[in-house]
Each structure stands twice: as structure tokens, then as C-alpha cells.
Design a protein around this motif. Structure first.
Motif, mmCIF file in Angstrom:
data_model
loop_
_atom_site.group_PDB
_atom_site.id
_atom_site.type_symbol
_atom_site.label_atom_id
_atom_site.label_comp_id
_atom_site.label_asym_id
_atom_site.label_seq_id
_atom_site.Cartn_x
_atom_site.Cartn_y
_atom_site.Cartn_z
ATOM 1 N N PRO A 36 0.836 -1.194 0.000
ATOM 2 C CA PRO A 36 0.000 0.000 0.000
ATOM 3 C C PRO A 36 0.879 1.256 0.000
ATOM 4 C CG PRO A 36 -0.511 -1.397 1.891
ATOM 5 C CD PRO A 36 0.695 -1.977 1.235
ATOM 6 N N GLU A 37 0.347 2.303 -0.562
ATOM 7 C CA GLU A 37 1.085 3.558 -0.638
ATOM 8 C C GLU A 37 1.459 4.039 0.770
ATOM 9 O OE1 GLU A 37 -0.123 7.663 -2.533
ATOM 10 O OE2 GLU A 37 -0.850 5.945 -3.717
ATOM 11 N N ASN A 38 2.647 4.563 0.909
ATOM 12 C CA ASN A 38 3.064 5.186 2.167
ATOM 13 C C ASN A 38 3.199 4.192 3.329
ATOM 14 O OD1 ASN A 38 3.909 7.549 3.346
ATOM 15 N ND2 ASN A 38 1.894 8.045 4.181
ATOM 16 N N VAL A 39 3.452 2.941 2.989
ATOM 17 C CA VAL A 39 3.528 1.934 4.051
ATOM 18 C C VAL A 39 4.783 2.145 4.900
ATOM 19 C CG1 VAL A 39 4.735 0.184 2.651
ATOM 20 C CG2 VAL A 39 3.249 -0.553 4.520
ATOM 21 N N ALA A 40 4.641 1.945 6.209
ATOM 22 C CA ALA A 40 5.787 1.972 7.121
ATOM 23 C C ALA A 40 5.964 0.568 7.703
ATOM 24 C CB ALA A 40 5.543 2.985 8.227
ATOM 25 N N TYR A 41 7.120 0.351 8.347
ATOM 26 C CA TYR A 41 7.474 -0.997 8.779
ATOM 27 C C TYR A 41 7.588 -1.084 10.294
ATOM 28 C CZ TYR A 41 8.199 -1.800 3.878
ATOM 29 O OH TYR A 41 7.983 -1.908 2.545
ATOM 30 N N GLY A 42 6.958 -2.094 10.853
ATOM 31 C CA GLY A 42 7.039 -2.305 12.296
ATOM 32 C C GLY A 42 7.858 -3.539 12.601
ATOM 33 N N VAL A 43 8.679 -3.441 13.619
ATOM 34 C CA VAL A 43 9.447 -4.606 14.079
ATOM 35 C C VAL A 43 9.164 -4.790 15.569
ATOM 36 C CG1 VAL A 43 11.801 -5.384 14.606
ATOM 37 C CG2 VAL A 43 11.243 -4.558 12.316
ATOM 38 N N VAL A 44 8.840 -6.018 15.950
ATOM 39 C CA VAL A 44 8.503 -6.247 17.360
ATOM 40 C C VAL A 44 9.764 -6.435 18.201
ATOM 41 C CG1 VAL A 44 6.227 -7.262 16.888
ATOM 42 C CG2 VAL A 44 8.225 -8.752 17.103
#
Ligand code: MCN
Ligand code: MOS
Length: 754
Positions: A36-44
Motif C-alpha cells: 500500500p502507498e506510504n507503508v511503514a514498517y514495524g518490528v517487534v
């Protein structure tokens, strides 16, 4: 007509998987492949201790790292509400909510989420977070006497008077069997994208049950179910680990809502070992008493499985105990022991799998005690009805399964004594066991849509996790509507599609073929109505009874050339499409009841007047190197009764997949827990071994089933989990036959044989 008929491939016929080509050519998109546009990434961030609380969490360095958008911990918590557990009519396997407090209940617990512009930036920043704990001694093993034990009364068995009968039995055996924590390890690790937009949450999540996921996420976020959409057209395997979303999904959702951006969270393979459960470890004590001539008189069976500190998940070690044989006296209990572990969950054939491990090894032990061939001993204790339920079997072609598999295997050439068969340095072992899995049913809906070009679309929210749902639903519609199944497009795995429950408990094929069949029948009626009641139809005012569907058209039975094709009927319907929504809910069931049925498992039932199960006979040959104790499985020969097969080719692939997984369970699999800190040591596919091609021998899987209409509308019984049931016992029994050594705890690693 002849050619069309030849390529028809309706329900019950062999054909290849419809989703095969898109999968092997990389066109099938899995959850995190969306962008998706403008996606950011999360890391646990995961805890490194098993018990206690967090006393300090230093996140400033992480916040300052390049690309970082946010670091969420219990210190700046985003609210996550407690979800309703499956046992209480909800969809959550675990009620644990991450980052709501400082409490640590297991090692590898998700305690934070770092969000950044790229995955690499988030990973780097997560490594900069410093956490200090105040630790408490952890409960690591289920048999730790300090672990709180709870009885799981739903699986209690009280048949006759087992203690008295045991005391009178001429021959008794009593042994302890154990299985370790096992992990589902699907090829596609757990990973999702959560996107909050316009007060709606869209989640791309690999799911065995999109409507369960929808419910759990709505509860976490405190929003309406209708505000959540789950998209999951393809799943890279689940094996019981993807019925529900886990805490990394909760974190992705709340972070997306807070930041107003889509967030992608992928667990690393090691993180999947503690971000969710796997099959709990089990310990069972099984005592069996028999008469000298080989009749089992009594079984006393106690089992234990581990669970987390906050949820009760029971891996019923006695699920098959009262059912396989004609045993008049059975006493059995199953307990759960709460320890510092992530809440365990389903893994292929939860319950039946460890239950048949204990029972079927015990059967072998008793056969040896009595000096009776293990297959003959089972036949001597043949149950002509379900003793536990006191009900007749719907169908039970288990004798046929024993006979077919024994014959194909050559069982009559076996010599009974351990260590009596060998080839050179190799000891040869032949062993067998029984497999079983129950038939469950849940209602579902389906929608069929004809387009004006005559093409047909079948829709359901249900999943295809690699099983063949796409294919068999096309075949179901093809059969009723008489068009080649390859021309039908099936759409699955999306909460916007018609209601369906879980691909779990090996029931989805039965549930959805029934729903599509009913809907296709309703479509047939609609086609007849349009053909006979539309003034523009060439069959206007023809009697309905004279009509049939054949070759993509409504035809007059006696004059098949008098016909009106489906595309014409769509046009006569005055629209671009012709659609029908129907299924297996009773017509008077309210929308709320239907929702509840698919958002929980509360409407799941078993056939009532009959006891309906799939059955199997598993025969194996092992070769054991006398000097090194290495075990190789040389042959697997099994026969199964799963009722009618909706697609024999796909059913076979399911059976042998289960058998291979059972081989891995027998010889290789087992979580190793560090006694110092309750950490899973072998948390990756290099150290947690599963069966690979080189481990897998020749496999024969024979179908002995016949349609069982007491079990399901379309006559099929459970397939997906059956093949793993009893396999570990059959291999254990073969290893005993080869070596004379009885190993009662899995896996059968070589250190136990030397
Ligand atoms: N089938 C058939 N005839 C029947 C019943 C089933 O031909 N009478 C075939 C069909 O191709 C159907 C498949 O077997 O799609 C599985 O049907 P079913 O036994 O109803 O099982 P589900 O559709 O409910 O699938 C879930 C089941 C479970 S519970 C686990 S665990 C498991 C399994 O399927 N996980 C799997 N098989 C798996 N296979 C793959 N590739 N990946 C997983 O994660
Ligand atoms: Mo299967 S373990 O019931 O998802």
C-alpha cells in the motif's frame, strides 16, 4: 457435448489444483507482498526473560535512529482491549494484550513495536532499545509440581468401572508417554499489513479464518466488526497456526491507527516461535488391562498438556481413547499445567495426534505382552459402535483400511519378534497404528454470479491454505450447473465475501461444498424460472419438469437441442449479472446469529444420531543402523476412509502431507527449552528440524472410503488432519520391532536408541 463432458471434472473427480499455476509462477500475492502507498514498517521487540516485570525500558536511542517514526511500549501504550477467547465464544486463541503493562509471562513475549520508514531501519532501531527486568523464577516444564493444574472436564471419560476391571485383568501394562512442544512452521512466516483509513481497518493477514480475525481485531480496537476487513486470498500454509491473528497484528493495527499510515509487521522466523504457540508438550500415563485371550477390559488414562499463565488451551490427550476399540471400562482425565510459555494452540490434529501416540503405542505394548500380532489384536477389539458416545458409526471402513494397507504393505510376511528382521547392518522394523479424526460441521454461505458472457464466479469468505478449496468449490458448482470446472472462477479469503467459518478441524471442505451445492441448486431454480417465465426465452412456458441443465444451457430433456444458454438468460434477467446468495444456514436464522456462527465456533456441531469420523490404518517400515542408532523410514503405506473424496488427487496430497508431518514429528521435531530462562533454543529451521524430501520415502495412500451422507451433505469426511494421526505411534512401534527398544517420548532421536 461429449468433449465438454470429458473436461467436466465435477465433484468427486480428479483434477489438478486451480491455484497451482498462479502459485508456482509467483502471481499469487501473499499478505505482505501487497505494497500500500506510504507503508511503514514495524518490528517487534521480544522479552529476554520468562517471568517478572520490566523495570526500565530505554527507547530514546531508538527514537533518534534514522527513519524511526515511533517506538511503542507499555510506557507510552496504545490501548488494546482484551479479546474474547475461543472457549468463551470468541475468536482469540490467547487473550494476552501486548504493551498494556510491565508484566512478563514468557520469554520472547512481544513487549514493544518500533515503526520506521524501512524494515532495516526498524530492525536497527529495535536493537537499540534497552530493557531491564526484575525476574522471578519461571515455571518451565509442565510436570513442575509448582505449576497450577486444571482439569479440562470436557474430555473426561467415565465408562463402566475402570478401576475395578483393571484390578481383575489378567494382563496389565502401564506406561508414560511424552511429546515435546512442536511448532507449526508454515513456509510463510506470520506477517501482516494493517491499514487504518476513513474509520476502517483493512488487514492483509494470512488467515485460516478471516471472520475470526475480523472479530478479534474489532475487539482489540474497540470498533464494530463491520469496520474491519481482512484480505487473505492465499496462505503459505498454517497447519493450525493461522486460525487467529496474534499480538504482532494487534500492534500493527493500533500503530496504523495512531500514525495514520499502513504498517507492515513481519515476524522473523525466530520470532514466530514465541509470537504464537504451537502444539503444547504432553505427558500421558496409560494403563491397560486385558484378558489372556486378548480382550481389552479397562483403560485408565491421565494426560497433561502445558498452557500459558493466562489462557487455558488443552491438547486433549484422550480424544481417541474411548473411541478406537471396544473397551467397556475407561477412566480418563486431561489436565493442563500453567507455565511460563506463550499460549499454545492448534497444530494439525490437536488432541487426536498425541492421544493416538499414547494409545497406539500402548496397543503395541499390550500386543507384545499377549504375544498377539498387533493388527490381529486391534481386530480382536473391534468396536462395532462408538462406546464412548454409545452411538452407531455413520460409516467406519476401518477394517477395509486395515486389510488394504496390510495387503499392500505385505504385513503377513512380518515376524513378530523384535530384532528378527534385518538386512546387513540394518535392523528392519515393521509397525502399524490406527488413525482417526472426527467430522465437524458449521453453516456457511456462498454466492454464485453469472456474468453476461456466461462466465461463473463462486464466492466465499472461507480460506484455501493450500488444501484445494478453490478447486473443489469450482467442481461443486460445475456438477450442479453442468459447466467445466476450469471455466469457473472462485474467490476466497475476504471478509467482504459471503460468511464462512474456519479452515480448521478438517471441516471446511464439507462446510463449503455443502454451501456452494445449495447455492448452485438455488441458481438452477433461478435459471429454470428465467427460461420458462421470460417472454423472450425460447423455452417460454415449457414445463419446468421437462428441463435439465447441460453444456452451459437450460435444455428440454427429450429434445436437448431446444435450449437457452446461460449468457442469454443473464441478459433476459435484464442485467449484467445473475447472482444468488444462499448456503446452509436455516432460512429463519437471523443476521446476528449468522454473524455469531462465523465469528466464533459456537455453532460448530457434530452429527447427532451417528458418530462420524474418518479412519485410517498406517503401516511403516523403518531401517535402524545397529551401530549408530540412526532411523530411516523406508516405506509408508496407509489406507484411509474419509468418506467421499471431493477430489481424490487433492485428498491424497492432504493425506500424504499429514503422513510426512507425522514422520517429522516421530523422528525430528521438538522444541528445546533452555532450563535457565525458558527460551526456545532451536527457534529456526536450521535447528528445529522438520522432514524434508530426503527424509521421505515411498508413500502409498489408499482410499477405502464410500460416501457418508450421515456425516455431511456431500458425503465427504475429514481429510486435512487425518494423515498425521497415529503416524508417530506407527513409527515408534516399527522402531521397537527393529530394535527391541521401546522409546516412549518423542522425537525418536538416535541418542534414545543407543
Ligand atoms: N478433501 C477431499 N474430500 C473430502 C474432504 C477434503 O477431497 N471428503 C480435500 C479437498 O481438497 C480439501 C482438502 O482435502 O480442500 C482439505 O479438506 P478438509 O479436511 O475439510 O480440511 P480444511 O479445508 O478444513 O483444511 C484445514 C486442514 C487443517 S485443520 C490443517 S491443520 C491443515 C490441513 O487442512 N493445514 C494445512 N491441510 C493443510 N494443507 C496445507 N497445504 N497447508 C496447511 O496449512
Ligand atoms: Mo487444523 S490444527 O484444525 O487448523
Amino acid at each position: 457435448m461429449d468433449t465438454a463432458e470429458k473436461n467436466f471434472q465435477a465433484l468427486g473427480e480428479k483434477r489438478e489444483r486451480g491455484d497451482g499455476v498462479v502459485k508456482v509462477t509467483g502471481q499469487a500475492k501473499y499478505a505482505v507482498e501487497y505494497q500500500p502507498e506510504n507503508v511503514a514498517y514495524g518490528v517487534v521487540i521480544q522479552s529476554t526473560v520468562a517471568s517478572g516485570r520490566i523495570i526500565r525500558m530505554e527507547t530514546e536511542k531508538a527514537r533518534q535512529a534514522p527513519g524511526v517514526l515511533a517506538v511503542y511500549t507499555h510506557l507510552n501504550s496504545l490501548k488494546i482491549n482484551k479479546p474474547t477467547g475461543i472457549a468463551d465464544g470468541g475468536a482469540a486463541q490467547s487473550t494476552y494484550t501486548p504493551i498494556q503493562d510491565d508484566k512478563i509471562i514468557h520469554n520472547g513475549q512481544n513487549i514493544g513495536l518500533v515503526v520506521a520508514e524501512t524494515f532495516e531501519q526498524a530492525t536497527w532501531a529495535a536493537s537499540l532499545v534497552e530493557t531491564e527486568y526484575e525476574t522471578e523464577p519461571a515455571l518451565i516444564y509442565p510436570d513442575d509440581p509448582r505449576a497450577e493444574r486444571k482439569e479440562n472436564s470436557s474430555t473426561n471419560i467415565d465408562l463402566g468401572d475402570a478401576h475395578q476391571a483393571m484390578a481383575q485383568a489378567e494382563v496389565r501394562i502401564n506406561a508414560r508417554y511424552a511429546t515435546p512442544r512442536e511448532y507449526n512452521t508454515p513456509m510463510e512466516p506470520h506477517a501482516c499489513i494493517a491499514s487504518w483509513q476513513d474509520d476502517r481497518m483493512t488487514v492483509w493477514e494470512p488467515s485460516q479464518w478471516v471472520m475470526g480475525a475480523q472479530k478479534e481485531i474489532a475487539e482489540w480496537l474497540g470498533i464494530a466488526v463491520s469496520q474491519v476487513r481482512i484480505i487473505s486470498p492465499y496462505v503459505g500454509g498454517g497447519f493450525g497456526s493461522k486460525p487467529v491473528p496474534y499480538t504482532h497484528v494487534a500492534l500493527a493495527c493500533v500503530a496504523s491507527r495512531a500514525l495514520g499510515r499502513p504498517i507492515k509487521v513481519s515476524l522473523t522466523r525466530p520470532q514466530t516461535f514465541t509470537g504464537l504457540g504451537g502444539r503444547p508438550a504432553t505427558i500421558q500415563n496409560l494403563e491397560m488391562g486385558a484378558s489372556r485371550d486378548g480382550k481389552i477390559l479397562a483403560i485408565i488414562h491421565d494426560g497433561l498438556s502445558d498452557t500459558s499463565m493466562i489462557d487455558t488451551f488443552a491438547e486433549g490427550t484422550n480424544k481417541a481413547t474411548g473411541r478406537l476399540y471396544a473397551v467397556p471400562n475407561v477412566y480418563s482425565r486431561h489436565y493442563v499445567a500453567a507455565i511460563n510459555t506463550v499460549t499454545p494452540g492448534w497444530m494439525r490434529a490437536p488432541g487426536e495426534n498425541p492421544s493416538t501416540y499414547g494409545l497406539e503405542v500402548a496397543m503395541d505394548e499390550m500386543a507384545y505382552e499377549l504375544g498377539i500380532d498387533p493388527l490381529a489384536f486391534r481386530l480382536r477389539n473391534w468396536a462395532d459402535h462408538d462406546y464412548q458416545l454409545n452411538a452407531p458409526w455413520s460409516t467406519r471402513r476401518l477394517k477395509e483400511a486395515y486389510a488394504a494397507a496390510a495387503e499392500a504393505f505385505g504385513w503377513d510376511k512380518r515376524s513378530m519378534a523384535p530384532r528378527s528382521m534385518r538386512e546387513g547392518r540394518e535392523l528392519i522394523g515393521w509397525g502399524m497404528a490406527t488413525a482417526t479424526y472426527p467430522v465437524s460441521r458449521s453453516p456457511a454461505e456462498a454466492k454464485l454470479i453469472f456474468h453476461s458472457d456466461g462466465s461463473l464466479v463462486v464466492q466465499s469468505a472461507g480460506a484455501d491454505i493450500g488444501t484445494g478449496t478453490y478447486t473443489i468449490l469450482a467442481q461443486t458448482a460445475a456438477e450442479v450447473l453442468q459447466i467445466p470446472s476450469r471455466q469457473i472462477r472462485v474467490e476466497l479469503g475476504d471478509t467482504d465475501l459471503p460468511r464462512a467459518g474456519v479452515a480448521g478441524g478438517s471441516q471446511l471442505a464439507g462446510n463449503l461444498t455443502a454451501a456452494v451445492h445449495k447455492t448452485a441448486e438455488a441458481m438452477r431454480e433461478k435459471l429454470f424460472t428465467l427460461a420458462t417465465e421470460s417472454p423472450g426465452s425460447p423455452l417460454f412456458q415449457v414445463e419446468r419438469e421437462q428441463l435439465v441443465l447441460r453444456d452451459g444451457a437450460v435444455r428440454v430433456k427429450s429434445q436437448p437441442e431446444r435450449a437457452v444458454s446461460y449468457d442469454k438468460l443473464v441478459k433476459l434477467n435484464d442485467s449484467l449479472t445473475l447472482s444468488v446468495l444462499s448456503g446452509t444456514f436455516s432460512p429463519d436464522e437471523s443476521e446476528e446469529d449468522r454473524d455469531q456462527a462465523v465469528h466464533s465456533m459456537s455453532k460448530m456441531t457434530r452429527p447427532e444420531a451417528f458418530s462420524a469420523h474418518s479412519w485410517g490404518a498406517q503401516f511403516v517400515e523403518v531401517r535402524v543402523d545397529e551401530d549408530f542408532g540412526t532411523v530411516r523410514v523406508k516405506r509408508l503405506v496407509s489406507a484411509f476412509d474419509s468418506g467421499r473424496l471431493y477430489n481424490p488427487q487433492l485428498a491424497r496430497s492432504q493425506w500424504i502431507g499429514g503422513m510426512v508431518m507425522g514422520l517429522g514429528q516421530a523422528l525430528l521435531e521438538g522444541g528445546v527449552i533452555d532450563p535457565r530462562n525458558a527460551r526456545v533454543i532451536n527457534n529456526n529451521l536450521a535447528d528445529y528440524l522438520i522432514a524434508v524430501n530426503a527424509d521421505v520415502p515411498e508413500i502409498v495412500a489408499i482410499d477405502v472410503g464410500e460416501p457418508d451422507y450421515h456425516a455431511t451433505l456431500m458425503g465427504g469426511k475429514a481429510v486435512g488432519e487425518l494423515g498425521i494421526v497415529g503416524m508417530a505411534a506407527a513409527i515408534s512401534n516399527a522402531v521397537y520391532h527393529a530394535t527391541g527398544k521401546r522409546v516412549r517420548d518423542l522425537p525418536l532421536s538416535l541418542d534414545k536408541l543407543i
